[in-house]
Design a protein around this motif. Structure first.
Motif, PDB file in Angstrom:
ATOM      1  N   VAL A  13      21.246  -0.577  17.970  1.00  8.63           N
ATOM      2  CA  VAL A  13      21.606  -0.635  16.554  1.00  8.63           C
ATOM      3  C   VAL A  13      21.954   0.786  16.110  1.00  8.63           C
ATOM      4  O   VAL A  13      21.150   1.701  16.283  1.00  8.63           O
ATOM      5  CB  VAL A  13      20.443  -1.176  15.704  1.00  8.63           C
ATOM      6  N   PRO A  14      23.137   1.011  15.536  1.00  4.54           N
ATOM      7  CA  PRO A  14      23.476   2.352  15.049  1.00  4.54           C
ATOM      8  C   PRO A  14      22.458   2.843  14.025  1.00  4.54           C
ATOM      9  O   PRO A  14      21.818   2.044  13.325  1.00  4.54           O
ATOM     10  CB  PRO A  14      24.861   2.153  14.411  1.00  4.54           C
ATOM     11  N   TYR A  15      22.332   4.149  13.919  1.00  3.68           N
ATOM     12  CA  TYR A  15      21.355   4.728  13.007  1.00  3.68           C
ATOM     13  C   TYR A  15      21.534   4.224  11.585  1.00  3.68           C
ATOM     14  O   TYR A  15      20.558   3.953  10.884  1.00  3.68           O
ATOM     15  CB  TYR A  15      21.461   6.256  13.039  1.00  3.68           C
ATOM     16  N   CYS A  16      22.767   4.098  11.125  1.00  2.70           N
ATOM     17  CA  CYS A  16      23.023   3.654   9.750  1.00  2.70           C
ATOM     18  C   CYS A  16      22.872   2.147   9.582  1.00  2.70           C
ATOM     19  O   CYS A  16      23.109   1.620   8.489  1.00  2.70           O
ATOM     20  CB  CYS A  16      24.418   4.088   9.314  1.00  2.70           C
ATOM     21  N   GLY A  17      22.498   1.444  10.639  1.00  8.40           N
ATOM     22  CA  GLY A  17      22.280   0.009  10.552  1.00  8.40           C
ATOM     23  C   GLY A  17      23.490  -0.790  11.001  1.00  8.40           C
ATOM     24  O   GLY A  17      24.567  -0.245  11.232  1.00  8.40           O
ATOM     25  N   PRO A  18      23.347  -2.111  11.128  1.00  5.54           N
ATOM     26  CA  PRO A  18      24.482  -2.958  11.504  1.00  5.54           C
ATOM     27  C   PRO A  18      25.585  -2.872  10.459  1.00  5.54           C
ATOM     28  O   PRO A  18      25.340  -2.538   9.294  1.00  5.54           O
ATOM     29  CB  PRO A  18      23.866  -4.365  11.540  1.00  5.54           C
ATOM     30  N   ALA A  19      26.804  -3.173  10.889  1.00  2.00           N
ATOM     31  CA  ALA A  19      27.939  -3.130   9.968  1.00  2.00           C
ATOM     32  C   ALA A  19      27.722  -4.103   8.813  1.00  2.00           C
ATOM     33  O   ALA A  19      27.505  -5.292   9.035  1.00  2.00           O
ATOM     34  CB  ALA A  19      29.223  -3.488  10.712  1.00  2.00           C
ATOM     35  N   PRO A  20      27.765  -3.633   7.566  1.00  2.00           N
ATOM     36  CA  PRO A  20      27.527  -4.518   6.427  1.00  2.00           C
ATOM     37  C   PRO A  20      28.777  -5.312   6.065  1.00  2.00           C
ATOM     38  O   PRO A  20      29.894  -4.934   6.418  1.00  2.00           O
ATOM     39  CB  PRO A  20      27.177  -3.535   5.308  1.00  2.00           C
ATOM     40  N   LEU A 124      35.843  21.492  20.917  1.00  2.00           N
ATOM     41  CA  LEU A 124      35.165  20.668  21.923  1.00  2.00           C
ATOM     42  C   LEU A 124      34.225  19.662  21.272  1.00  2.00           C
ATOM     43  O   LEU A 124      34.185  18.489  21.657  1.00  2.00           O
ATOM     44  CB  LEU A 124      34.401  21.563  22.893  1.00  2.00           C
ATOM     45  N   ILE A 125      33.469  20.130  20.291  1.00  2.00           N
ATOM     46  CA  ILE A 125      32.550  19.238  19.586  1.00  2.00           C
ATOM     47  C   ILE A 125      33.315  18.153  18.853  1.00  2.00           C
ATOM     48  O   ILE A 125      32.964  16.963  18.918  1.00  2.00           O
ATOM     49  CB  ILE A 125      31.676  20.038  18.594  1.00  2.00           C
ATOM     50  N   PHE A 126      34.365  18.509  18.154  1.00  2.00           N
ATOM     51  CA  PHE A 126      35.139  17.554  17.378  1.00  2.00           C
ATOM     52  C   PHE A 126      35.749  16.476  18.274  1.00  2.00           C
ATOM     53  O   PHE A 126      35.661  15.279  17.979  1.00  2.00           O
ATOM     54  CB  PHE A 126      36.234  18.289  16.603  1.00  2.00           C
ATOM     55  N   TRP A 127      36.358  16.885  19.370  1.00  2.39           N
ATOM     56  CA  TRP A 127      36.993  15.909  20.266  1.00  2.39           C
ATOM     57  C   TRP A 127      35.953  15.021  20.944  1.00  2.39           C
ATOM     58  O   TRP A 127      36.165  13.823  21.112  1.00  2.39           O
ATOM     59  CB  TRP A 127      37.854  16.631  21.297  1.00  2.39           C
ATOM     60  N   PHE A 128      34.824  15.605  21.349  1.00  2.00           N
ATOM     61  CA  PHE A 128      33.817  14.800  22.045  1.00  2.00           C
ATOM     62  C   PHE A 128      33.360  13.623  21.205  1.00  2.00           C
ATOM     63  O   PHE A 128      33.224  12.498  21.700  1.00  2.00           O
ATOM     64  CB  PHE A 128      32.611  15.663  22.427  1.00  2.00           C
ATOM     65  N   TRP A 129      33.117  13.849  19.918  1.00  3.15           N
ATOM     66  CA  TRP A 129      32.582  12.789  19.072  1.00  3.15           C
ATOM     67  C   TRP A 129      33.653  11.853  18.529  1.00  3.15           C
ATOM     68  O   TRP A 129      33.320  10.892  17.830  1.00  3.15           O
ATOM     69  CB  TRP A 129      31.782  13.390  17.918  1.00  3.15           C
ATOM     70  N   HIS A 130      34.931  12.111  18.846  1.00  2.00           N
ATOM     71  CA  HIS A 130      35.992  11.238  18.356  1.00  2.00           C
ATOM     72  C   HIS A 130      36.818  10.615  19.472  1.00  2.00           C
ATOM     73  O   HIS A 130      37.905  10.089  19.231  1.00  2.00           O
ATOM     74  CB  HIS A 130      36.907  12.001  17.390  1.00  2.00           C
ATOM     75  N   ILE A 131      36.310  10.670  20.695  1.00  2.00           N
ATOM     76  CA  ILE A 131      36.894   9.918  21.802  1.00  2.00           C
ATOM     77  C   ILE A 131      35.907   8.813  22.164  1.00  2.00           C
ATOM     78  O   ILE A 131      34.708   8.929  21.880  1.00  2.00           O
ATOM     79  CB  ILE A 131      37.207  10.827  23.013  1.00  2.00           C
ATOM     80  N   ASN A 140      24.190   4.906  19.480  1.00  2.00           N
ATOM     81  CA  ASN A 140      23.006   4.454  20.196  1.00  2.00           C
ATOM     82  C   ASN A 140      21.712   4.900  19.532  1.00  2.00           C
ATOM     83  O   ASN A 140      20.818   5.447  20.171  1.00  2.00           O
ATOM     84  CB  ASN A 140      23.042   4.941  21.652  1.00  2.00           C
ATOM     85  N   GLY A 141      21.606   4.699  18.234  1.00  2.00           N
ATOM     86  CA  GLY A 141      20.343   4.960  17.567  1.00  2.00           C
ATOM     87  C   GLY A 141      20.276   6.295  16.845  1.00  2.00           C
ATOM     88  O   GLY A 141      21.275   6.978  16.621  1.00  2.00           O
ATOM     89  N   MET A 142      19.060   6.678  16.515  1.00  2.00           N
ATOM     90  CA  MET A 142      18.819   7.821  15.629  1.00  2.00           C
ATOM     91  C   MET A 142      19.137   9.167  16.273  1.00  2.00           C
ATOM     92  O   MET A 142      19.826  10.003  15.678  1.00  2.00           O
ATOM     93  CB  MET A 142      17.361   7.798  15.175  1.00  2.00           C
ATOM     94  N   ILE A 143      18.639   9.409  17.472  1.00  2.00           N
ATOM     95  CA  ILE A 143      18.786  10.726  18.085  1.00  2.00           C
ATOM     96  C   ILE A 143      20.247  11.080  18.344  1.00  2.00           C
ATOM     97  O   ILE A 143      20.697  12.172  17.969  1.00  2.00           O
ATOM     98  CB  ILE A 143      17.942  10.823  19.369  1.00  2.00           C
ATOM     99  N   PRO A 144      21.047  10.195  18.979  1.00  2.00           N
ATOM    100  CA  PRO A 144      22.464  10.531  19.165  1.00  2.00           C
ATOM    101  C   PRO A 144      23.189  10.772  17.845  1.00  2.00           C
ATOM    102  O   PRO A 144      24.048  11.657  17.754  1.00  2.00           O
ATOM    103  CB  PRO A 144      23.028   9.313  19.897  1.00  2.00           C
ATOM    104  N   TYR A 145      22.844   9.992  16.822  1.00  2.00           N
ATOM    105  CA  TYR A 145      23.498  10.163  15.526  1.00  2.00           C
ATOM    106  C   TYR A 145      23.250  11.563  14.966  1.00  2.00           C
ATOM    107  O   TYR A 145      24.184  12.240  14.513  1.00  2.00           O
ATOM    108  CB  TYR A 145      22.978   9.117  14.537  1.00  2.00           C
ATOM    109  N   TRP A 146      22.004  12.015  15.017  1.00  2.00           N
ATOM    110  CA  TRP A 146      21.692  13.320  14.451  1.00  2.00           C
ATOM    111  C   TRP A 146      22.201  14.460  15.326  1.00  2.00           C
ATOM    112  O   TRP A 146      22.513  15.544  14.834  1.00  2.00           O
ATOM    113  CB  TRP A 146      20.202  13.438  14.189  1.00  2.00           C
ATOM    114  N   ILE A 147      22.301  14.233  16.626  1.00  8.62           N
ATOM    115  CA  ILE A 147      22.936  15.233  17.495  1.00  8.62           C
ATOM    116  C   ILE A 147      24.396  15.399  17.089  1.00  8.62           C
ATOM    117  O   ILE A 147      24.915  16.525  17.017  1.00  8.62           O
ATOM    118  CB  ILE A 147      22.820  14.828  18.978  1.00  8.62           C
ATOM    119  N   MET A 148      25.069  14.276  16.832  1.00  3.23           N
ATOM    120  CA  MET A 148      26.468  14.323  16.396  1.00  3.23           C
ATOM    121  C   MET A 148      26.608  15.072  15.080  1.00  3.23           C
ATOM    122  O   MET A 148      27.433  15.977  14.947  1.00  3.23           O
ATOM    123  CB  MET A 148      27.028  12.912  16.250  1.00  3.23           C
ATOM    124  N   GLN A 149      25.781  14.697  14.081  1.00  2.42           N
ATOM    125  CA  GLN A 149      25.881  15.334  12.772  1.00  2.42           C
ATOM    126  C   GLN A 149      25.593  16.828  12.865  1.00  2.42           C
ATOM    127  O   GLN A 149      26.309  17.653  12.271  1.00  2.42           O
ATOM    128  CB  GLN A 149      24.897  14.672  11.794  1.00  2.42           C
TER     129      GLN A 149
END
Length: 255
Positions: A13-20, A124-131, A140-149
């Motif tokens: 479940v994505p950190y922000c929750g299922p798609a509303p 590098l950071i920008f492209w990694f999170w947009h491919i 994939n949950g809370m930790i990956p989301y906050w790593i991205m942000q």
């Protein structure tokens, strides 16, 4: 909200929750204590780091970070890739410059490493999170989301520190700003001109909002190609104008 599993199925479940659904968006506030703590921390640090007459910057930090991390915009990013891109550009071109001003990082950062390193790291950071692979990992949950942000924000602060620093030459600032426009424009072109949707996570989340997955992806590319790049073009023009205005008596530019 925390990452988890949907009905016991091996589906994160994505950190922000299922798609509303559209009818659920305005009630989908993110009241996760960690997100609330981040907003409070950024606001307090901003308030403590600024003179009283510039408290409006701390207010802006609070408003923007609340919009990004607490408001229903977070949940809407799970449904629409175009909203995710908008979210990221607000993070990188509004919140990041504000924090650059707050923490007075301009001269400190620009004096330690070659300015080109900021551009390379941010790219590098920008492209990694947009491919597709990086984007899928971020869901994939809370930790990956906050790593991205954190990665997007930190790299953007570093780049803005270079672009806005009076110690950065006009030529370097303009070149880095235009290079950023070019690399983001390349990704925008891929998103816009692709004949098939690239992000599996949005294959079933966009239709409720009247968009096919490919249309949503193309809209994201157009947003990236237009309003997303404007702040970098504006800072390039400002630095160029100031460079022209600072000509000395011999008519040479202070490059």
């Amino acid at each position: 909200m925390e990452g988890g599993r949907i009905f016991g199925v091996n589906q994160p479940v994505p950190y922000c929750g299922p798609a509303p659904l559209p009818s659920q968006v305005w009630g989908a506030w993110n009241l996760d204590p960690f997100a609330l703590a981040v907003v409070v921390a950024l606001t307090m640090l901003s308030a403590l780091s600024l003179h009283r007459h510039r408290i409006w910057i701390a207010t802006a930090v609070f408003a923007v970070s609340t919009l990004l991390l607490i408001s229903p915009l977070c949940a809407l990013t799970t449904a629409l890739f175009s909203v995710r891109v908008t979210h990221h550009f607000i993070l990188m071109t509004v919140l990041a410059p504000l924090l650059t001003t707050v923490f007075r990082t301009r001269s400190a950062v620009s004096s330690r490493l070659p300015p080109e390193m900021a551009f390379i790291f941010h790219t590098l950071i920008f492209w990694f999170w947009h491919i597709p692979p990086g984007y899928a990992f971020a869901l994939n949950g809370m930790i990956p989301y906050w790593i991205m942000q954190a990665g997007l924000l930190a790299s953007a602060i570093w780049l803005w520190a270079i672009l806005l620093s009076p110690r950065t030459s006009v030529f370097t600032a303009v070149a880095l700003a235009l290079a950023t426009v070019a690399q983001m424009g390349m990704l925008a072109a891929i998103l816009t001109l692709s004949r098939a949707p690239l992000f599996a996570a949005h294959l079933d989340t966009t239709q409720a909002f009247g968009l096919e997955p490919l249309q949503d992806q193309q809209l994201a590319g157009v947003i990236m190609w237009t309003v997303g790049l404007l702040p970098y073009l504006i800072v390039a023009l400002i630095r160029l104008y100031r460079g022209v205005a600072s000509r000395d008596g011999k008519g040479s530019w202070q490059w």
